[in-house]
Write an enzyme that holds these catalytic residues in place. Structure first.
Site, PDB file in Angstrom:
ATOM      1  N   LYS A 159      13.555  -4.625  11.919  1.00 63.07           N
ATOM      2  CA  LYS A 159      14.186  -4.400  13.262  1.00 63.07           C
ATOM      3  C   LYS A 159      15.482  -4.381  12.895  1.00 63.07           C
ATOM      4  O   LYS A 159      16.414  -2.704  13.844  1.00 63.07           O
ATOM      5  CB  LYS A 159      14.129  -5.216  13.824  1.00 63.07           C
ATOM      6  CG  LYS A 159      13.262  -5.714  15.182  1.00 63.07           C
ATOM      7  CD  LYS A 159      13.704  -7.070  16.217  1.00 63.07           C
ATOM      8  CE  LYS A 159      11.991  -7.036  17.218  1.00 63.07           C
ATOM      9  NZ  LYS A 159      12.097  -8.334  17.516  1.00 63.07           N
ATOM     10  N   GLU A 219       6.826  -0.894   5.681  1.00 63.70           N
ATOM     11  CA  GLU A 219       6.278  -0.925   4.156  1.00 63.70           C
ATOM     12  C   GLU A 219       4.644  -1.192   4.781  1.00 63.70           C
ATOM     13  O   GLU A 219       4.485  -1.594   6.361  1.00 63.70           O
ATOM     14  CB  GLU A 219       6.956  -1.879   4.420  1.00 63.70           C
ATOM     15  CG  GLU A 219       6.336  -2.313   3.453  1.00 63.70           C
ATOM     16  CD  GLU A 219       7.894  -2.990   1.834  1.00 63.70           C
ATOM     17  OE1 GLU A 219       7.246  -4.160   2.506  1.00 63.70           O
ATOM     18  OE2 GLU A 219       8.775  -2.358   1.760  1.00 63.70           O
ATOM     19  N   VAL A 220       4.088  -0.787   4.114  1.00 61.40           N
ATOM     20  CA  VAL A 220       2.675  -1.002   4.855  1.00 61.40           C
ATOM     21  C   VAL A 220       2.244  -1.745   3.496  1.00 61.40           C
ATOM     22  O   VAL A 220       1.845  -1.664   2.140  1.00 61.40           O
ATOM     23  CB  VAL A 220       1.529  -0.029   4.612  1.00 61.40           C
ATOM     24  CG1 VAL A 220       0.394  -0.588   4.854  1.00 61.40           C
ATOM     25  CG2 VAL A 220       2.165   0.686   5.356  1.00 61.40           C
ATOM     26  N   LEU A 276       0.812  -1.404  -0.095  1.00 60.24           N
ATOM     27  CA  LEU A 276      -0.208   0.123   0.428  1.00 60.24           C
ATOM     28  C   LEU A 276       0.764   1.126  -0.062  1.00 60.24           C
ATOM     29  O   LEU A 276       0.540   2.598  -0.392  1.00 60.24           O
ATOM     30  CB  LEU A 276      -0.879   0.138   0.952  1.00 60.24           C
ATOM     31  CG  LEU A 276      -1.876  -0.556   1.146  1.00 60.24           C
ATOM     32  CD1 LEU A 276      -2.562  -0.882   2.422  1.00 60.24           C
ATOM     33  CD2 LEU A 276      -3.232  -0.839   0.052  1.00 60.24           C
ATOM     34  N   GLY A 277       2.468   0.896   0.039  1.00 56.32           N
ATOM     35  CA  GLY A 277       2.383   2.190   0.864  1.00 56.32           C
ATOM     36  C   GLY A 277       4.056   2.245   1.621  1.00 56.32           C
ATOM     37  O   GLY A 277       3.834   0.716   2.347  1.00 56.32           O
ATOM     38  N   SER A 278       4.862   2.991   1.417  1.00 56.65           N
ATOM     39  CA  SER A 278       6.002   3.097   2.400  1.00 56.65           C
ATOM     40  C   SER A 278       6.285   3.785   3.633  1.00 56.65           C
ATOM     41  O   SER A 278       6.015   5.038   2.776  1.00 56.65           O
ATOM     42  CB  SER A 278       7.626   2.195   1.711  1.00 56.65           C
ATOM     43  OG  SER A 278       7.501   2.942   0.769  1.00 56.65           O
ATOM     44  N   GLY A 279       7.029   3.812   4.829  1.00 55.39           N
ATOM     45  CA  GLY A 279       6.947   5.384   5.709  1.00 55.39           C
ATOM     46  C   GLY A 279       8.539   5.214   5.876  1.00 55.39           C
ATOM     47  O   GLY A 279       9.564   4.656   4.936  1.00 55.39           O
ATOM     48  N   ASP A 300       2.706  14.441  14.223  1.00 56.12           N
ATOM     49  CA  ASP A 300       3.278  13.873  13.317  1.00 56.12           C
ATOM     50  C   ASP A 300       1.809  14.494  12.318  1.00 56.12           C
ATOM     51  O   ASP A 300       1.768  13.339  11.413  1.00 56.12           O
ATOM     52  CB  ASP A 300       3.904  12.971  13.151  1.00 56.12           C
ATOM     53  CG  ASP A 300       4.394  13.009  12.054  1.00 56.12           C
ATOM     54  OD1 ASP A 300       4.955  14.293  11.342  1.00 56.12           O
ATOM     55  OD2 ASP A 300       5.184  12.207  11.589  1.00 56.12           O
ATOM     56  N   LYS A 321       1.416  -2.623   9.153  1.00 55.31           N
ATOM     57  CA  LYS A 321       2.096  -2.223   8.829  1.00 55.31           C
ATOM     58  C   LYS A 321       4.247  -2.740   9.458  1.00 55.31           C
ATOM     59  O   LYS A 321       3.620  -3.059  10.544  1.00 55.31           O
ATOM     60  CB  LYS A 321       2.293  -1.033   9.784  1.00 55.31           C
ATOM     61  CG  LYS A 321       3.867   0.490   9.333  1.00 55.31           C
ATOM     62  CD  LYS A 321       3.112   1.196  10.519  1.00 55.31           C
ATOM     63  CE  LYS A 321       2.589   2.454   9.192  1.00 55.31           C
ATOM     64  NZ  LYS A 321       2.672   3.833  10.304  1.00 55.31           N
TER      65      LYS A 321
HETATM   66  P1  AMP Z   1       2.867   5.526   7.143  1.00 55.74           P
HETATM   67  O1  AMP Z   1       4.264   4.532   7.022  1.00 55.74           O
HETATM   68  O2  AMP Z   1       2.087   5.269   7.875  1.00 55.74           O
HETATM   69  O3  AMP Z   1       3.306   6.859   6.399  1.00 55.74           O
HETATM   70  O4  AMP Z   1       2.359   4.768   5.868  1.00 55.74           O
HETATM   71  C1  AMP Z   1       2.500   5.161   4.740  1.00 55.74           C
HETATM   72  C2  AMP Z   1       1.387   4.470   3.269  1.00 55.74           C
HETATM   73  O5  AMP Z   1       1.095   3.709   3.963  1.00 55.74           O
HETATM   74  C3  AMP Z   1       0.294   5.568   3.675  1.00 55.74           C
HETATM   75  O6  AMP Z   1       0.965   6.184   3.017  1.00 55.74           O
HETATM   76  C4  AMP Z   1      -1.002   5.394   3.281  1.00 55.74           C
HETATM   77  O7  AMP Z   1      -0.814   5.099   1.798  1.00 55.74           O
HETATM   78  C5  AMP Z   1      -0.139   3.041   3.544  1.00 55.74           C
HETATM   79  N1  AMP Z   1      -1.271   3.428   4.499  1.00 55.74           N
HETATM   80  C6  AMP Z   1      -0.604   3.353   5.545  1.00 55.74           C
HETATM   81  N2  AMP Z   1      -2.266   2.989   6.888  1.00 55.74           N
HETATM   82  C7  AMP Z   1      -3.066   1.984   6.228  1.00 55.74           C
HETATM   83  C8  AMP Z   1      -4.381   1.770   6.597  1.00 55.74           C
HETATM   84  N3  AMP Z   1      -4.866   1.419   7.645  1.00 55.74           N
HETATM   85  N4  AMP Z   1      -5.277   1.831   5.064  1.00 55.74           N
HETATM   86  C9  AMP Z   1      -4.458   1.595   4.128  1.00 55.74           C
HETATM   87  N5  AMP Z   1      -3.233   2.127   3.366  1.00 55.74           N
HETATM   88  C10 AMP Z   1      -2.229   3.262   4.290  1.00 55.74           C
END
Ligand code: AMP
Length: 559
Positions: free
Chosen positions: A46, A26-27, A19-22, A145, A42
């Site tokens: 480690k 990684e999500v 779905l994405g990565s921060g 944040d 998510k």
């Molecule tokens: P984050 O690490 O929380 O910044 O998440 C990175 C990306 O994953 C976000 O920009 C969303 O696109 C996706 N994402 C995070 N949490 C969710 C969720 N609960 N449901 C769907 N997509 C998510």
């Protein structure tokens, strides 16, 4: 299927469903196998955290505590405006946060996608997020944040997300210089509380309404100064919203955290009256009640399943051994991969340090010439310094373009994108980038100082040629001097010094000139010097310091 992964007994996901990565995580989209509910998982490696040392691990312990509190809170409180955290799991290699899945992306995507969000809709979004902040404030939690990327949308409901490691993330972003949502107390006070979130939510709403970040600037420092000094004002013509909303936003974006409105106070503003009667809101709350009942039921079922599983004999001994062997193999693979990544990062870093050492040597030579034989090497000093200043800038640019190739870049070892990703997450890399920036500024200043001195020297002693001198030493620091011109210049001067050294009787002067020649020779081919092909720089510098010409000579790799 090969790319199917399990998280504990309850959850599974497919690698392709990213779905994405921060910053650290990684999500992926996954599923609760027991209920079939789609979830977001998510995954925090480690290994990606360990290298930050004990500080970050302590920070993580604290964040895990908050996450667990939030997971409990999600079960106790009917607040559909916080991205629900179902579970927090830990294995030998990873942390897993199981989250409610949001099917409509983030508020950031929405702002980018739609042309304009109407005032009424913006108020409705604000109303939802204020409820989330009110719940957090009641439990003494600051998100720290808040930004559009961290607001997720599920079936039209706005949910605050990304609590995990939020503070650490902000620190990270600070390094990158993007902190347009940070409240003034982050910079001018030792203490802050959940009011920082109100400030950020005010600015987020501003962005929703006007598609504009209010506090932006050319540098971190610039943004910080604006946050501290520029008042938040909405009297410009372009801000076409009701006075009532302007008033509320100004109360939220108030620099004095004590005077800043709280979430609870803001929710009492009559501006939100229409939201409370909006059928959409009523539907959201009804759905929440149903979801709440469902979750409680699932919890009961799960308790029964756990009890049953404890009673069920676990597979044969052989199966267990196989499972353990598989686990060991997997861990070994992961370890090998981590080692590979670490080696890659070290090689990139060594590559940069090597180049910096080469460039520093050029600057040292310029200083040496300036201190000892300025009279005969006036132009060479400028040539060398200018070249060095621009090389540092190029190094910075190449770092950003992922174009640095490792310790010996003539050997061409390319690094894959994962190594670069981990490289940029390495906290010491920020130090390196800051150092480069500092060095660039220092060198620039030095070059400009020298140019000024030489110009005034030329002006006083050779007024007729002054223009010519000035044009040679121009201040355009974006273009390298033609390599041939640079090398010719140094080469001629080396020949000249060589003859001088032959002529001179004084051993001391002879020694000094020879040292200078060796040094010039090293810098003469600066491109080779900066890629480690010409000499062992560290050893060479040792030779310079101890005035040992033989040591200096032995470092040169003459082909
Ligand atoms: P984050 O690490 O929380 O910044 O998440 C990175 C990306 O994953 C976000 O920009 C969303 O696109 C996706 N994402 C995070 N949490 C969710 C969720 N609960 N449901 C769907 N997509 C998510």
């Amino acid at each position: 299927m090969a790319d199917r992964k399990c998280v504990g007994k309850k959850y599974e996901y497919f690698l392709k469903d990213k779905l994405g990565s921060g910053t650290f995580a990684e999500v992926v989209k996954g599923q609760n196998k027991q209920t079939d509910e789609v979830v977001a998982i998510k995954i925090i490696k480690k290994s990606a955290l360990e290298k930050y040392g004990d500080d970050i691990l302590e920070q993580i312990q604290l964040e895990v505590k908050i996450l667990k509190e939030l997971a409990n809170l999600s079960k106790q409180t009917k607040c559909p405006f916080i991205n629900r955290i179902y579970e927090f799991l830990e294995t030998a290699n990873n942390f897993y946060i199981i989250l409610e899945y949001c099917n409509q992306g983030t508020l950031y995507d929405q702002i980018k996608k739609v042309k304009k969000i109407e005032e009424k809709e913006a108020i409705f979004i604000l109303f939802q997020l204020l409820q989330a902040l009110s719940l957090l404030a009641n439990n003494n939690i600051a998100h720290r944040d808040i930004k559009p990327e961290n607001v997720l949308i599920k079936d039209g409901v706005y949910k605050l997300g990304d609590f995990g490691f939020a503070s650490q993330k902000s620190l990270y972003k600070t390094h990158l210089g993007t902190f347009p949502y940070m409240a003034p107390e982050f910079f001018n006070s030792d203490s802050y509380n959940s009011k920082v979130d109100i400030w950020a939510l005010g600015l987020l709403t501003h962005e929703v309404l006007f598609k504009e970040l209010y506090y932006i600037g050319k540098s971190q420092y610039d943004v910080q100064q604006k946050i501290l000094t520029k008042p938040y004002l909405l009297n410009d013509q372009k801000y076409k919203i009701s006075e009532q909303l302007k008033n509320l936003l100004c109360k939220m974006v108030n620099k004095d955290q004590n005077a800043r409105i709280s979430a609870q106070e803001a929710l009492a503003d009559p501006i939100f009256d229409f939201c409370k009667h909006d059928p959409r809101y009523q539907n959201i709350m009804e759905a929440e009640q149903l979801n709440w009942d469902h979750l409680n039921k699932v919890d009961q079922i799960q308790e029964t399943i756990v009890l049953q599983e404890q009673d069920t004999p676990i597979g044969g001994k052989k199966q267990k051994e196989e499972e353990e062997q598989q686990k060991r193999d997997k861990e070994k693979l992961i370890q090998e991969k981590n080692q590979f990544i670490q080696n890659g990062i070290s090689s990139i870093k060594e590559g940069i340090l090597d180049k910096i050492a080469g460039i520093t040597l050029m600057v040292q030579l310029a200083d040496y010439l300036y201190d000892n034989i300025q009279q005969v090497c006036r132009f060479e000093i400028l040539y060398i310094l200018k070249q060095a200043t621009i090389l540092i800038q190029q190094l910075r640019d190449r770092l950003e373009q992922k174009a640095i190739l490792g310790k010996h870049d003539h050997v061409k070892i390319e690094f894959d994108s994962e190594i670069w990703m981990h490289f940029y997450e390495d906290i010491s890399v920020f130090q390196l980038i800051d150092d480069l920036e500092n060095q660039k500024n220092k060198m620039k200043k030095k070059y400009i100082d020298y140019v000024k001195q030489f110009n005034s020297f030329a002006f006083q002693n050779f007024p007729d040629n002054y223009q010519k001198v000035e044009s040679i030493a121009n201040l355009n620091l974006s273009k390298l001097i033609d390599i041939q011109l640079y090398q010719d210049q140094l080469f001629t001067k080396m020949q000249f010094l060589k003859q001088d050294s032959l002529k001179t009787q004084d051993e001391n002067i002879k020694n000094q000139i020879q040292k200078c020649l060796l040094w010039m020779y090293a810098v003469y081919d600066y491109q080779k010097l900066c890629s480690g092909q010409l000499l062992n720089i560290q050893k060479f510098i040792k030779g310079i310091i101890s005035n040992d010409l033989d040591e200096m000579k032995s470092c040169l790799i003459v082909s």
